[in-house]
Write a protein that holds these residues in place. Structure first.
Motif, PDB file in Angstrom:
ATOM      1  N   SER A 146       0.836  -1.206   0.000  1.00  0.00           N
ATOM      2  CA  SER A 146       0.000   0.000   0.000  1.00  0.00           C
ATOM      3  C   SER A 146       0.870   1.256   0.000  1.00  0.00           C
ATOM      4  N   TYR A 147       2.021   1.202   0.676  1.00  0.00           N
ATOM      5  CA  TYR A 147       2.956   2.338   0.653  1.00  0.00           C
ATOM      6  C   TYR A 147       3.523   2.531  -0.752  1.00  0.00           C
ATOM      7  N   ASP A 148       3.799   1.427  -1.434  1.00  0.00           N
ATOM      8  CA  ASP A 148       4.264   1.499  -2.824  1.00  0.00           C
ATOM      9  C   ASP A 148       3.222   2.173  -3.705  1.00  0.00           C
ATOM     10  N   TYR A 150       0.902   4.201  -2.679  1.00  0.00           N
ATOM     11  CA  TYR A 150       0.806   5.597  -2.217  1.00  0.00           C
ATOM     12  C   TYR A 150       1.847   6.460  -2.931  1.00  0.00           C
ATOM     13  N   LEU A 240      -1.310   1.617   8.978  1.00  0.00           N
ATOM     14  CA  LEU A 240      -0.469   2.154   7.902  1.00  0.00           C
ATOM     15  C   LEU A 240      -1.125   1.949   6.541  1.00  0.00           C
ATOM     16  N   THR A 241      -1.709   0.773   6.347  1.00  0.00           N
ATOM     17  CA  THR A 241      -2.425   0.481   5.096  1.00  0.00           C
ATOM     18  C   THR A 241      -3.616   1.411   4.932  1.00  0.00           C
ATOM     19  N   SER A 244      -2.469   4.953   4.098  1.00  0.00           N
ATOM     20  CA  SER A 244      -2.022   5.034   2.703  1.00  0.00           C
ATOM     21  C   SER A 244      -3.201   5.157   1.758  1.00  0.00           C
TER      22      SER A 244
END
Length: 336
Positions: A146-148, A150, A240-241, A244
């Protein structure tokens, strides 16, 4: 058996004194603490008429899950077009799902085929260790993915610089190491518990909740520790997910053109479906009551996140992803 034998023998002759009875009870208690050497996984034993059907269903699911996830890993490794951060994480996720399914389904299939539902205490703890480690790793990997997404959607100009090879390796390695490290600590604590009956687990695999309920040790000090680790290995990655995707959705809604919004959303829709399926079923499993009618429903949702989610992941990514489809077509052409 010694205390019981002594008491039965005493009924035929002279009954033992109070002090003798106390000594026998103390010895019996000491033996009861180590008497439980195996558990009985009740699983789907209450559905004898469906055993054959369940074997066929779970066998097909297991074969399809293994084939689909191994195919994804092979495509990511073999096709140059898939050598990107998103597919690097997808390859890790598929590798994880292959191991994940193998911790639950082979044991379940063997139980349904042979009718032997027993599992040794060390075997049960080992299954819990690998299952828990892989679930924890999946939470972290989904957060990394999910950070990727984002960075790709919210910071497209800096994506190539920020999401470099080194960061990809660090995120993937961190997910695997943290998952196994945290669960290893929990497993070490669990292995110190004493089980003295009953020994029936109303589930089709060994999970921590069942082990705690069956333990006759004092778990008052273990429970807070487990809450802390649960927060670290499940709640933190979930938050965190969630953060994002809040940023991603806000950015997508800010795109003026409809085509632009659709294109941006298509890059993360597959991952969003996987996240919703995984966390949605886990929340139902651990938030539903564990008694009465809810117990059967709990098993159904457990099947969803332990059996169906690993099967759904390759289907979701392959059916909704043009690059994966193209890589598969190219591989088939080369093979033919």
């Amino acid at each position: 058996m010694a205390p019981i034998t002594a008491w039965v023998g005493a009924t035929e002759g002279e009954k033992p004194s109070i002090s003798s009875q106390m000594q026998l009870m103390e010895k019996g208690e000491g033996k009861n603490e180590t008497a439980i050497m195996e558990f009985i996984l009740l699983g789907f034993g209450d559905l004898p008429e469906l055993q054959t059907l369940l074997v066929l269903i779970f066998l097909v699911i297991y074969i399809a899950t293994m084939a689909g996830n191994i195919l994804i890993v092979a495509l990511v490794v073999a096709d140059q077009h898939l050598h990107t951060p998103m597919y690097f994480f997808l390859g890790n996720l598929s590798c994880l799902e292959t191991c994940y399914s193998s911790t639950v389904l082979p044991r379940l299939l063997a139980s349904l085929l042979t009718g032997d539902r027993t599992i040794s205490v060390p075997g049960c703890i080992t299954q819990f260790h690998f299952f828990g480690s892989l679930v924890t790793t999946e939470c972290s990997l989904l957060a990394a993915m999910s950070y990727d997404r984002y960075l790709a959607i919210c910071k497209p100009l800096h994506y190539g610089t920020l999401m470099n090879v080194q960061l990809c390796l660090q995120l993937a390695a961190g997910s695997w190491i943290s998952g196994f490290l945290i669960c290893t600590i929990v497993t070490c604590v669990t292995s110190q518990l004493i089980f003295c009956g009953p020994n029936e687990i109303d589930h089709f695999f060994c999970d921590f909740t069942s082990l705690i309920q069956l333990s006759c040790s004092d778990t008052s000090q273990i429970t807070p520790l487990i809450y802390i680790f649960s927060f670290l290995d499940a709640v933190c990655p979930f938050l965190l997910t969630l953060a994002s995707y809040i940023c991603i959705i806000a950015t997508i809604l800010g795109i003026p053109s409809t085509t632009g919004r659709q294109k941006a959303f298509s890059t993360c829709s597959s991952h969003l479906i996987v996240v919703a399926l995984f966390y949605g079923t886990i929340m139902f499993v651990y938030m539903l009551p564990k008694s009465g009618t809810w117990r059967a429903l709990n098993k159904v949702f457990s099947v969803c996140y332990t059996v169906l989610t690993p099967l759904a992941n390759p289907l979701i990514y392959s059916l909704r992803n043009r690059e994966v489809q193209e890589a598969l077509r190219n591989t088939v052409r080369r093979a033919v």
